[in-house]
Design a protein around this motif. Structure first.
Motif, PDB file in Angstrom:
ATOM      1  N   GLU A   2      -2.331 -10.012 -78.871  1.00  0.00           N
ATOM      2  CA  GLU A   2      -1.867 -11.349 -79.265  1.00  0.00           C
ATOM      3  C   GLU A   2      -1.935 -12.324 -78.090  1.00  0.00           C
ATOM      4  OE1 GLU A   2      -0.189 -14.418 -81.757  1.00  0.00           O
ATOM      5  OE2 GLU A   2      -1.515 -12.697 -81.996  1.00  0.00           O
ATOM      6  N   ALA A   3      -1.577 -11.872 -76.903  1.00  0.00           N
ATOM      7  CA  ALA A   3      -1.676 -12.720 -75.714  1.00  0.00           C
ATOM      8  C   ALA A   3      -3.133 -13.099 -75.444  1.00  0.00           C
ATOM      9  CB  ALA A   3      -1.070 -12.012 -74.506  1.00  0.00           C
ATOM     10  N   ASP A   4      -4.047 -12.141 -75.600  1.00  0.00           N
ATOM     11  CA  ASP A   4      -5.469 -12.429 -75.414  1.00  0.00           C
ATOM     12  C   ASP A   4      -5.965 -13.438 -76.441  1.00  0.00           C
ATOM     13  OD1 ASP A   4      -5.500 -10.621 -73.308  1.00  0.00           O
ATOM     14  OD2 ASP A   4      -6.512  -9.030 -74.445  1.00  0.00           O
ATOM     15  N   ARG A   5      -5.518 -13.285 -77.696  1.00  0.00           N
ATOM     16  CA  ARG A   5      -5.912 -14.223 -78.757  1.00  0.00           C
ATOM     17  C   ARG A   5      -5.416 -15.627 -78.451  1.00  0.00           C
ATOM     18  NH1 ARG A   5      -4.139 -16.994 -82.738  1.00  0.00           N
ATOM     19  NH2 ARG A   5      -1.983 -16.315 -82.553  1.00  0.00           N
ATOM     20  N   LEU A   6      -4.159 -15.724 -78.029  1.00  0.00           N
ATOM     21  CA  LEU A   6      -3.596 -17.034 -77.699  1.00  0.00           C
ATOM     22  C   LEU A   6      -4.277 -17.648 -76.479  1.00  0.00           C
ATOM     23  CD1 LEU A   6       0.174 -16.269 -78.368  1.00  0.00           C
ATOM     24  CD2 LEU A   6      -1.327 -17.771 -79.705  1.00  0.00           C
ATOM     25  N   GLN A   7      -4.629 -16.824 -75.495  1.00  0.00           N
ATOM     26  CA  GLN A   7      -5.337 -17.334 -74.314  1.00  0.00           C
ATOM     27  C   GLN A   7      -6.693 -17.899 -74.707  1.00  0.00           C
ATOM     28  OE1 GLN A   7      -4.120 -17.578 -71.055  1.00  0.00           O
ATOM     29  NE2 GLN A   7      -5.914 -18.872 -70.911  1.00  0.00           N
ATOM     30  N   ALA A   8      -7.399 -17.216 -75.613  1.00  0.00           N
ATOM     31  CA  ALA A   8      -8.697 -17.709 -76.089  1.00  0.00           C
ATOM     32  C   ALA A   8      -8.526 -19.025 -76.840  1.00  0.00           C
ATOM     33  CB  ALA A   8      -9.375 -16.658 -76.970  1.00  0.00           C
ATOM     34  N   ALA A   9      -7.475 -19.127 -77.658  1.00  0.00           N
ATOM     35  CA  ALA A   9      -7.207 -20.366 -78.386  1.00  0.00           C
ATOM     36  C   ALA A   9      -6.878 -21.496 -77.414  1.00  0.00           C
ATOM     37  CB  ALA A   9      -6.065 -20.164 -79.382  1.00  0.00           C
ATOM     38  N   LEU A  10      -6.115 -21.196 -76.382  1.00  0.00           N
ATOM     39  CA  LEU A  10      -5.787 -22.201 -75.367  1.00  0.00           C
ATOM     40  C   LEU A  10      -7.050 -22.698 -74.671  1.00  0.00           C
ATOM     41  CD1 LEU A  10      -3.883 -23.801 -73.499  1.00  0.00           C
ATOM     42  CD2 LEU A  10      -3.710 -21.730 -72.104  1.00  0.00           C
TER      43      LEU A  10
END
Length: 90
Positions: free
Chosen positions: A57-65
């Protein structure tokens, strides 16, 4: 490659990574997360599947950021160059 067969072994190794002892460089948890190699993440994930889910989830949010910052920078560049009155949001 270091093999960490138990959760206790993994915790002990990560503890040493954070604080290897007197006179040696200590790390923060944020530092550890940034430098942890994939093979070690896989070992930890095997002992703590909930951490694997949080990391995904952190990786997904980092990609979205990263994507949102790129869109913003592009829109800002267009605005600076007066390419359009208003750039629509993605």
């Amino acid at each position: 490659m270091l093999e960490l067969h138990t959760a206790a072994q993994a915790r002990a190794f990560l503890g040493l990574c954070l604080d290897p002892g007197p006179g040696r460089h200590t790390r923060t948890l944020d530092d550890l997360v940034r430098i942890m190699p994939p093979w070690l993440q896989d070992q930890v994930d095997g002992h703590a599947p909930h951490l694997a889910e949080l990391r995904a989830e952190a990786d997904r949010l980092q990609a979205a950021l990263t994507e949102a910052q790129t869109v913003y920078a592009t829109a800002l560049g267009a605005w600076i160059n007066d390419s359009s009155e208003e750039t629509p949001a993605p």
